[in-house]
Write a protein that holds these residues in place. Structure first.
Motif, PDB file in Angstrom:
ATOM      1  N   GLU A 145       1.143  -1.387   0.468  1.00  0.00           N
ATOM      2  CA  GLU A 145       0.038   0.601   0.474  1.00  0.00           C
ATOM      3  C   GLU A 145       0.446   1.849   0.040  1.00  0.00           C
ATOM      4  O   GLU A 145       0.419   2.392  -0.163  1.00  0.00           O
ATOM      5  N   ILE A 146       2.077   1.265   0.236  1.00  0.00           N
ATOM      6  CA  ILE A 146       3.082   2.146   0.480  1.00  0.00           C
ATOM      7  C   ILE A 146       4.258   2.367  -0.118  1.00  0.00           C
ATOM      8  O   ILE A 146       4.423   1.020   0.254  1.00  0.00           O
ATOM      9  N   ALA A 147       5.396   2.973  -0.092  1.00  0.00           N
ATOM     10  CA  ALA A 147       6.298   3.312  -0.573  1.00  0.00           C
ATOM     11  C   ALA A 147       7.635   3.102   1.284  1.00  0.00           C
ATOM     12  O   ALA A 147       7.154   3.614   1.969  1.00  0.00           O
ATOM     13  N   PRO A 148       8.482   2.010   0.760  1.00  0.00           N
ATOM     14  CA  PRO A 148      10.276   2.243   1.941  1.00  0.00           C
ATOM     15  C   PRO A 148       9.263   4.146   1.983  1.00  0.00           C
ATOM     16  O   PRO A 148      10.510   4.507   1.114  1.00  0.00           O
ATOM     17  N   SER A 149       9.501   3.778   3.288  1.00  0.00           N
ATOM     18  CA  SER A 149      10.729   5.342   3.959  1.00  0.00           C
ATOM     19  C   SER A 149      11.694   4.392   5.182  1.00  0.00           C
ATOM     20  O   SER A 149      11.584   4.319   6.115  1.00  0.00           O
ATOM     21  N   LEU A 150      12.823   5.718   5.950  1.00  0.00           N
ATOM     22  CA  LEU A 150      13.445   5.763   6.550  1.00  0.00           C
ATOM     23  C   LEU A 150      13.052   6.692   7.716  1.00  0.00           C
ATOM     24  O   LEU A 150      12.510   7.708   6.876  1.00  0.00           O
ATOM     25  N   TRP A 151      12.532   5.872   8.746  1.00  0.00           N
ATOM     26  CA  TRP A 151      11.673   6.977   9.838  1.00  0.00           C
ATOM     27  C   TRP A 151      13.072   6.875  10.947  1.00  0.00           C
ATOM     28  O   TRP A 151      13.716   5.993  11.427  1.00  0.00           O
ATOM     29  N   VAL A 152      13.392   8.568  11.785  1.00  0.00           N
ATOM     30  CA  VAL A 152      14.331   8.310  12.580  1.00  0.00           C
ATOM     31  C   VAL A 152      13.182   9.744  13.264  1.00  0.00           C
ATOM     32  O   VAL A 152      13.502  10.688  13.634  1.00  0.00           O
ATOM     33  N   ALA A 153      12.927   9.360  15.006  1.00  0.00           N
ATOM     34  CA  ALA A 153      12.459  10.180  16.317  1.00  0.00           C
ATOM     35  C   ALA A 153      13.683   9.864  16.909  1.00  0.00           C
ATOM     36  O   ALA A 153      14.238   9.248  17.127  1.00  0.00           O
ATOM     37  N   MET A 154      14.011  11.316  18.088  1.00  0.00           N
ATOM     38  CA  MET A 154      14.504  11.565  18.417  1.00  0.00           C
ATOM     39  C   MET A 154      14.174  11.727  19.788  1.00  0.00           C
ATOM     40  O   MET A 154      13.716  12.292  20.025  1.00  0.00           O
ATOM     41  N   GLU A 155      15.403  11.052  20.999  1.00  0.00           N
ATOM     42  CA  GLU A 155      14.773  12.206  22.059  1.00  0.00           C
ATOM     43  C   GLU A 155      15.161  14.114  22.657  1.00  0.00           C
ATOM     44  O   GLU A 155      15.952  14.511  21.083  1.00  0.00           O
ATOM     45  N   HIS A 156      13.970  14.647  23.249  1.00  0.00           N
ATOM     46  CA  HIS A 156      14.298  15.920  23.129  1.00  0.00           C
ATOM     47  C   HIS A 156      14.908  16.773  24.075  1.00  0.00           C
ATOM     48  O   HIS A 156      14.963  18.549  23.614  1.00  0.00           O
ATOM     49  N   PHE A 157      14.810  16.133  25.473  1.00  0.00           N
ATOM     50  CA  PHE A 157      16.097  16.947  26.281  1.00  0.00           C
ATOM     51  C   PHE A 157      14.999  18.468  26.498  1.00  0.00           C
ATOM     52  O   PHE A 157      15.524  19.151  27.432  1.00  0.00           O
ATOM     53  N   TRP A 158      13.895  18.290  26.046  1.00  0.00           N
ATOM     54  CA  TRP A 158      12.635  19.796  26.446  1.00  0.00           C
ATOM     55  C   TRP A 158      13.734  20.725  25.433  1.00  0.00           C
ATOM     56  O   TRP A 158      13.281  21.960  26.056  1.00  0.00           O
ATOM     57  N   ALA A 159      14.063  20.730  24.350  1.00  0.00           N
ATOM     58  CA  ALA A 159      15.234  21.386  23.809  1.00  0.00           C
ATOM     59  C   ALA A 159      14.017  22.501  22.659  1.00  0.00           C
ATOM     60  O   ALA A 159      14.374  23.635  22.131  1.00  0.00           O
ATOM     61  N   TRP A 160      12.607  22.471  22.275  1.00  0.00           N
ATOM     62  CA  TRP A 160      11.798  22.537  21.297  1.00  0.00           C
ATOM     63  C   TRP A 160      12.151  22.704  19.943  1.00  0.00           C
ATOM     64  O   TRP A 160      12.365  22.931  19.126  1.00  0.00           O
ATOM     65  N   TYR A 161      13.396  21.724  20.227  1.00  0.00           N
ATOM     66  CA  TYR A 161      14.256  21.492  18.251  1.00  0.00           C
ATOM     67  C   TYR A 161      15.178  22.982  17.947  1.00  0.00           C
ATOM     68  O   TYR A 161      15.156  22.841  16.884  1.00  0.00           O
ATOM     69  N   ALA A 162      14.815  23.391  18.894  1.00  0.00           N
ATOM     70  CA  ALA A 162      16.196  24.707  19.003  1.00  0.00           C
ATOM     71  C   ALA A 162      17.373  24.467  19.026  1.00  0.00           C
ATOM     72  O   ALA A 162      18.090  23.945  19.839  1.00  0.00           O
ATOM     73  N   ASP A 163      17.975  25.838  18.655  1.00  0.00           N
ATOM     74  CA  ASP A 163      19.492  26.455  19.190  1.00  0.00           C
ATOM     75  C   ASP A 163      18.810  26.621  20.746  1.00  0.00           C
ATOM     76  O   ASP A 163      18.561  28.186  20.394  1.00  0.00           O
ATOM     77  N   ARG A 164      19.566  26.283  21.772  1.00  0.00           N
ATOM     78  CA  ARG A 164      19.506  27.105  23.031  1.00  0.00           C
ATOM     79  C   ARG A 164      19.917  28.870  22.823  1.00  0.00           C
ATOM     80  O   ARG A 164      21.081  28.512  22.196  1.00  0.00           O
ATOM     81  N   GLN A 165      19.332  29.977  23.604  1.00  0.00           N
ATOM     82  CA  GLN A 165      19.577  30.823  22.975  1.00  0.00           C
ATOM     83  C   GLN A 165      21.079  30.848  23.725  1.00  0.00           C
ATOM     84  O   GLN A 165      21.670  31.900  23.240  1.00  0.00           O
ATOM     85  N   ASP A 166      21.625  30.562  24.700  1.00  0.00           N
ATOM     86  CA  ASP A 166      22.883  30.900  25.460  1.00  0.00           C
ATOM     87  C   ASP A 166      23.405  30.632  24.441  1.00  0.00           C
ATOM     88  O   ASP A 166      25.145  29.958  24.858  1.00  0.00           O
TER      89      ASP A 166
END
Length: 256
Positions: free
Chosen positions: A92-113
């Motif tokens: 029904e669907i094509a193959p794809s590679l999935w990657v999920a990661m722990e986030h450390f409550w970083a909001w997926y951003a570079d911390r301002q400091d």
């Protein structure tokens, strides 16, 4: 909620068997620590069948950003990867590679400091490493997608709005936070204040309401009974993006 997310995300998915779905640790030089990831790798059998039928085109790498109270292993323990495996086995669907990661409550951003450059880890370390390790997946913008739930939806919109790395984005119940973040609970607000400036002008580069997720194809979804009241903001965001002339949005608001 994770299953609902997969219904919304119009990108091909795959997983199969315990050997294809696993938890790993990757080391980040930028963060100075190991990061746990949940990896889905298509099986050779499924990949071979798909390529025999559809050719050797590049397949998608999907970066999945969990919500604040979610973990990478949830994609395995909640049966998400198993369901994708079933659909792939059925052709029904094509193959794809999935990657999920722990986030450390970083909001997926570079911390301002500057002390915890999490977005740089994603874009400069994790994505290139996965593309090199799994040739044929990702490696070009048209073959990269990013998806996220809640805090991860905020992160997905920001990665698309602040980079040109992804062609598709899916955000489910995105936490469309703005300073001074008073609408957030104390623990969540603490993480936001650590990550971002409180001045609205300084926060603007991370504000989804301003960059609107860039020009990636966008899927937005939310339950109409979302306990945080995110259905109306999600609808408003879709309308604003359409008015701005960005690529069409697929909006899915449903009971739940």
């Amino acid at each position: 909620m994770l299953r609902f997310f997969l219904i919304l995300f119009g990108v091909s998915f795959l997983t199969s068997g315990a050997e294809a779905n696993r938890i790993e640790k990757v080391h980040s030089s930028l963060l100075g620590r190991n990061v746990e990831i949940a990896l889905h790798e298509p099986t050779p059998e499924a990949l071979g069948r798909w390529r025999a039928a559809h050719g050797e085109g590049r397949l998608h790498l999907v970066l999945f950003l969990p919500g604040g109270f979610d973990e990478p292993k949830d994609l395995l323990s909640h049966g998400i990867y198993a369901e994708l495996s079933r659909r792939e086995a059925a052709g029904e669907i094509a193959p794809s590679l999935w990657v999920a990661m722990e986030h450390f409550w970083a909001w997926y951003a570079d911390r301002q400091d500057g002390r915890f450059p999490f977005a740089r880890f994603l874009t400069e370390e994790l994505l290139p490493r996965m593309a090199a390790r799994f040739p044929g997946f990702g490696g070009a913008r048209e073959a990269r997608s990013v998806a996220g739930l809640s805090m991860g939806g905020f992160g997905a919109l920001n990665l698309c709005g602040r980079t040109k790395l992804f062609s598709r984005c899916a955000a489910l119940s995105p936490a469309l936070a703005e300073p001074p973040f008073k609408q957030a609970g104390w623990w969540v607000r603490r993480s936001l204040v650590r990550a971002f400036p409180l001045d609205p002008a300084a926060f603007a580069p991370w504000n989804p309401w301003q960059h609107l997720g860039g020009d990636a194809e966008l899927v937005l979804g939310c339950g109409l009974q979302d306990k945080y009241g995110l259905a109306d903001p999600t609808r408003d965001f879709a309308r604003l993006r359409t008015q701005a002339g960005r690529p069409p949005v697929k909006l899915d608001l449903r009971l739940g």
